[in-house]
Design a protein around this motif. Structure first.
Motif, PDB file in Angstrom:
ATOM      1  N   PRO A 190      54.204  45.566  32.311  1.00 55.11           N
ATOM      2  CA  PRO A 190      54.424  44.303  31.592  1.00 55.11           C
ATOM      3  C   PRO A 190      54.838  43.199  32.564  1.00 55.11           C
ATOM      4  O   PRO A 190      55.381  43.456  33.632  1.00 55.11           O
ATOM      5  CB  PRO A 190      55.567  44.655  30.631  1.00 55.11           C
ATOM      6  N   SER A 191      54.528  41.968  32.165  1.00 55.89           N
ATOM      7  CA  SER A 191      54.935  40.837  33.012  1.00 55.89           C
ATOM      8  C   SER A 191      56.452  40.752  33.038  1.00 55.89           C
ATOM      9  O   SER A 191      57.117  40.943  32.021  1.00 55.89           O
ATOM     10  CB  SER A 191      54.346  39.547  32.457  1.00 55.89           C
ATOM     11  N   ARG A 192      56.977  40.491  34.208  1.00 52.74           N
ATOM     12  CA  ARG A 192      58.427  40.423  34.370  1.00 52.74           C
ATOM     13  C   ARG A 192      58.819  39.028  34.857  1.00 52.74           C
ATOM     14  O   ARG A 192      58.147  38.458  35.709  1.00 52.74           O
ATOM     15  CB  ARG A 192      58.921  41.478  35.370  1.00 52.74           C
ATOM     16  N   GLU A 193      59.885  38.519  34.307  1.00 55.96           N
ATOM     17  CA  GLU A 193      60.380  37.223  34.726  1.00 55.96           C
ATOM     18  C   GLU A 193      61.337  37.419  35.910  1.00 55.96           C
ATOM     19  O   GLU A 193      62.422  37.983  35.746  1.00 55.96           O
ATOM     20  CB  GLU A 193      61.083  36.533  33.552  1.00 55.96           C
ATOM     21  N   ARG A 194      60.885  36.995  37.066  1.00 53.94           N
ATOM     22  CA  ARG A 194      61.653  37.216  38.300  1.00 53.94           C
ATOM     23  C   ARG A 194      63.036  36.598  38.225  1.00 53.94           C
ATOM     24  O   ARG A 194      64.016  37.163  38.719  1.00 53.94           O
ATOM     25  CB  ARG A 194      60.865  36.613  39.472  1.00 53.94           C
ATOM     26  N   ARG A 195      63.156  35.431  37.575  1.00 53.60           N
ATOM     27  CA  ARG A 195      64.444  34.732  37.555  1.00 53.60           C
ATOM     28  C   ARG A 195      65.514  35.500  36.770  1.00 53.60           C
ATOM     29  O   ARG A 195      66.694  35.417  37.092  1.00 53.60           O
ATOM     30  CB  ARG A 195      64.256  33.335  36.964  1.00 53.60           C
ATOM     31  N   VAL A 196      65.078  36.275  35.724  1.00 53.45           N
ATOM     32  CA  VAL A 196      66.045  37.077  34.966  1.00 53.45           C
ATOM     33  C   VAL A 196      66.615  38.169  35.861  1.00 53.45           C
ATOM     34  O   VAL A 196      67.823  38.427  35.869  1.00 53.45           O
ATOM     35  CB  VAL A 196      65.387  37.684  33.714  1.00 53.45           C
TER      36      VAL A 196
END
Length: 792
Positions: A494-500
């Protein structure tokens, strides 16, 4: 459930002769066969013998010497039976047979000497051959007495006794949704559909002629929903008669003990058709008969001679003398048929399965009838079962006649056609099914098939839609015919939000612990936080009140965790969580909550509120976000009204930093100055990042001044800092160094209550030259507040 292959042969002609193959097909398609019991298997090497001579044993008072005629010639044996006589036919076990020695452990017989006399075999009692049910009187020193004469002498004991049946033990759990399979007839249908047998041409039973005479008693049904279908009538018999041997054998084979003809007939119909019946001695009825629900504490003495205390709601029959039948479970002793019975009331009620189930649990008394009833007996069986029982009574009981009209109420129901397509079934099951094949299978199972629709028989209440019909076709064809195929699907991360992840890692590096609590909470926890549960999304079929709604914020679970763990830490609780929050109006969003609660008394500048404010400002600014911090325009119910700020990006509110209300802290046993950050990550991550433009480091040195001022509660430090920044074009930076209260002013005067000292650091630098001390003093003097140069 026990299925007799011999009994099934009354209805069908077997195509498959091997019981093991039959058991395997039934297991795969209908219900698991737990055991295959071959009757008489224990009687190998046993035959019918005849006592030719009988003499006393010379060395033992209680033993006899016998010569016995067998299938292997004359045998000389020593026997301890007390009822032996010359000419008596006996059950004889040859050398090599397996018997229960004195009714205990199994032994293999050998040729031996007993008290000096040779013995080659054994004349057996019932328990030694496990035949106690057939010969209950032949135990101990009484051996099996087959009567006098020569008939059957030398024949295999198994065949002589008719123990040639094969019994299949079916797991009840596998057929609990199929009340029609709690019968021999039900399994006959299955065997025909599976291709193991074909139907015999059965002679259709003729219903007896019912006289117009009314019942000799009145029946009052107080709740017809408890007995929605009912049939009954009275009979008269010349004598009770004797249960025929073939019926006894079948009852014993399927787990029922023969008692007397009326009881045996009702049990026989129960096993054959799956319709429990009951017979009463009519002379024991006293006045009006009521069919009703029992009251708490009422009692009945049942057929097993046990007085049972009934719960409220059990279905019973009662008259002027009290309760005489626990309907659907067991009859009462008072009204049971005996050898003296000449007038019988026979009935077949369809009883509410829920009432039966509740009564079984409450009394702890389960019977074969109750097991069938709690599966929901089809109403159509009430009349069919009664007619079959009457047929047996009229043919087996001496002088039997029907003496009343048929007492009946309720209906058999109307079948509902179901749309069905073999093409759809093929698609659902993953195997090709021809229309002709589907039609034959469903017809063999008793369904009526027409173009596009299938009408289930009245005994198949479990059929509700096309999927059920597809299952019927599939299981009969055999699920082993479905070609195995693994499901195909694309699998990607799944796409992951790097900033989180960066935020999580940064908080962990700064000493915060991530917690992952449930997102289900209860109204009580929301109330402790000062939050309303009106807009919380409810959980259907919740496990409990404490998990009945979805969380409207991550704050309640953070506070609960802190309350449970605060006493376990040395100095502070620093936790965070990232989870989804839900609101009935605002929908769903991804939220990050950061909590800080200190044990120690800290200076004003290091309080949790200011620390978290600085932490989140540094975190977001360092991520390329231009953050605006301002006083909260609307304070949440859990926040301190004077210590709450909003976080804005591009004019949109993305979060909140606040100190918790003292009342909330007290509720969770936290110190008075605990603070929290709540970030709406859904909004924050949707905003574009600002480009960070590199600024080269100046080659000219700076001069720094620290400035301390005293402000009261009405003066905002932000206003003072903004004023300082505007005071000189040479100011490169203004930052807060310290903030404290309860001390003295820089002139040494004691601070009044509510006042505080603010120390800021002013950094001066020119982009084109090195500043002199005199230039900086002149610029700094414009503030009119003095100051001490720290370094240059």
């Amino acid at each position: 459930m026990k299925v007799s292959l011999e009994w099934l042969a009354d209805f069908i002609t077997w195509k498959e002769k091997d019981p093991r193959v039959i058991a395997e097909r039934l297991t795969l398609s209908t219900g698991e066969v737990e055991e295959l019991e071959e009757q008489g298997a224990q009687l190998a090497k046993c035959c019918v013998g005849k006592v030719l001579t009988l003499a006393k044993h010379p060395n033992a008072d209680r033993l006899s010497l016998c010569d016995v005629s067998t299938d292997q010639g004359k045998k000389h044996v020593v026997c301890g039976g007390t009822n032996l006589r010359v000419g008596m036919r006996v059950a004889f076990a040859h050398v090599g047979a397996r018997v229960k020695w004195h009714g205990e452990g199994m032994v293999t017989l050998e040729k031996t000497k007993i008290r000096g006399e040779e013995s080659e075999g054994m004349i057996c009692a019932a328990e030694e051959l496990q035949l106690e049910s057939l010969f209950p009187e032949a135990t101990g020193h009484e051996i099996i007495d087959l009567g006098d004469g020569a008939n059957g002498v030398g024949s295999a004991l198994k065949e002589y006794l008719g123990l040639t049946d094969t019994i299949l033990h079916i797991d009840n759990h596998a057929i609990t949704h199929r009340p029609d399979l709690f019968s021999q007839l039900g399994f006959a249908r299955e065997c025909v559909a599976l291709g193991l047998a074909t139907w015999k041409k059965l002679k259709k039973g003729k219903e007896p002629v019912f006289p117009k005479t009314a019942l000799p008693f009145d029946i009052v049904v107080e709740q017809k929903k408890l007995v929605p279908r009912y049939c009954g009538c009275t009979l008269k018999v010349g004598s009770l008669g004797e249960t025929p041997v073939w019926m006894k054998r079948r009852l014993l084979a399927t787990g029922f003990r023969p008692i007397n003809l009326p009881i045996d007939i009702t049990n026989y119909v129960t096993v054959e058709l799956g319709m429990p019946l009951h017979s009463f001695d009519l002379k024991d009825f006293k006045g009006t008969v009521h069919i009703r629900s029992s009251k708490e504490g009422e009692k009945i003495e049942t057929l097993d001679h046990v007085e049972r205390v009934l719960p409220a709601g059990a279905v019973v029959m009662s008259d002027d003398a009290g309760i005489f039948d626990l309907m659907g479970i067991m009859g009462g002793r008072r009204s049971s048929t005996t050898d003296k019975t000449r007038e019988i009331y026979l009935h077949g009620p369809v009883v509410d399965p829920v009432a039966i189930r509740n009564a079984v649990i409450a009394t702890g008394h389960r019977t074969d009838a109750a097991t069938i009833y709690e599966k929901s007996v089809p109403p159509v069986l009430a009349r069919v079962g009664l007619m079959r029982a009457l047929e047996l009574f009229l043919s087996l009981a001496p002088g039997a006649v029907v003496t009343s009209k048929l007492q009946s109420w309720g209906s058999d129901g109307a079948p509902k056609p179901v749309r069905f397509s073999a093409k759809d079934a093929s698609h659902l099951l993953g195997m090709k099914i021809a229309d002709k094949t589907a039609k034959k299978i469903l017809t063999d199972l008793g369904f009526k098939v027409s173009r596009g629709t299938v009408t289930p028989p009245l005994w198949r209440k479990d059929i509700a839609g096309p999927h059920d019909l597809s299952e019927e076709v599939g299981r009969i064809m055999g699920y082993d015919r479905v070609t195995p195929s693994l499901p195909l699907a694309s699998v990607s991360l799944p796409s992951r939000e790097r900033r989180v992840h960066q935020l999580r890692d940064s908080l962990k590096e700064q000493g915060f612990t991530e917690v992952v609590p449930l997102s289900l909470i209860g109204p009580a926890l929301l109330k402790k936080c000062g939050m309303e549960s009106v807009d919380a999304v409810p959980v259907l079929n919740a496990l409990g009140e404490e998990l009945s709604v979805l969380q409207t914020s991550v704050l309640p679970r953070l506070l609960e965790h802190a309350s449970q763990n605060f006493l376990q830490v040395e100095d502070a609780v620093r936790t965070f969580t990232c989870a989804h929050a839900f609101h009935a109006r605002d929908g769903e969003w991804f939220e990050c909550g950061i909590l800080m609660a200190e044990r120690r008394a800290l200076p004003l500048s290091a309080t949790p509120f200011l620390s978290l404010k600085q932490l989140i400002s540094d975190q977001l600014t360092g991520s390329g976000i231009v953050l605006e911090v301002r006083e909260a325009t609307k304070t949440p119910p859990f926040a301190h009204p004077g210590r709450s700020t909003e976080l804005l990006v591009s004019g949109k509110k993305v979060g909140l930093v606040c100190e918790l209300k003292p009342s909330v802290c007290s509720t969770f046993d936290l110190p008075g100055r605990a603070a929290v950050v709540l970030l709406d990550l859904t909004q924050l991550l949707a905003l574009p990042l600002e480009s960070v433009i590199f600024t080269p480091i100046s080659q000219y040195p700076s001069i720094t001044y620290d400035l301390t001022v005293t402000l009261d509660a009405t003066q905002k430090s932000a206003d003072f800092i903004a004023k300082v920044r505007k005071s000189s074009p040479l100011l490169a930076d203004v930052s807060v160094v310290d903030l404290y209260e309860g001390g003295r002013t820089h002139e040494g005067v004691q601070l009044p209550k509510g006042a505080y000292n603010l120390t800021v650091r002013c950094t001066y630098r020119a982009s084109d030259r090195t500043l002199t001390e005199e230039e900086v003093k002149r610029e700094h003097a414009k503030l009119g507040l003095g100051g001490i140069p720290l370094r240059s």
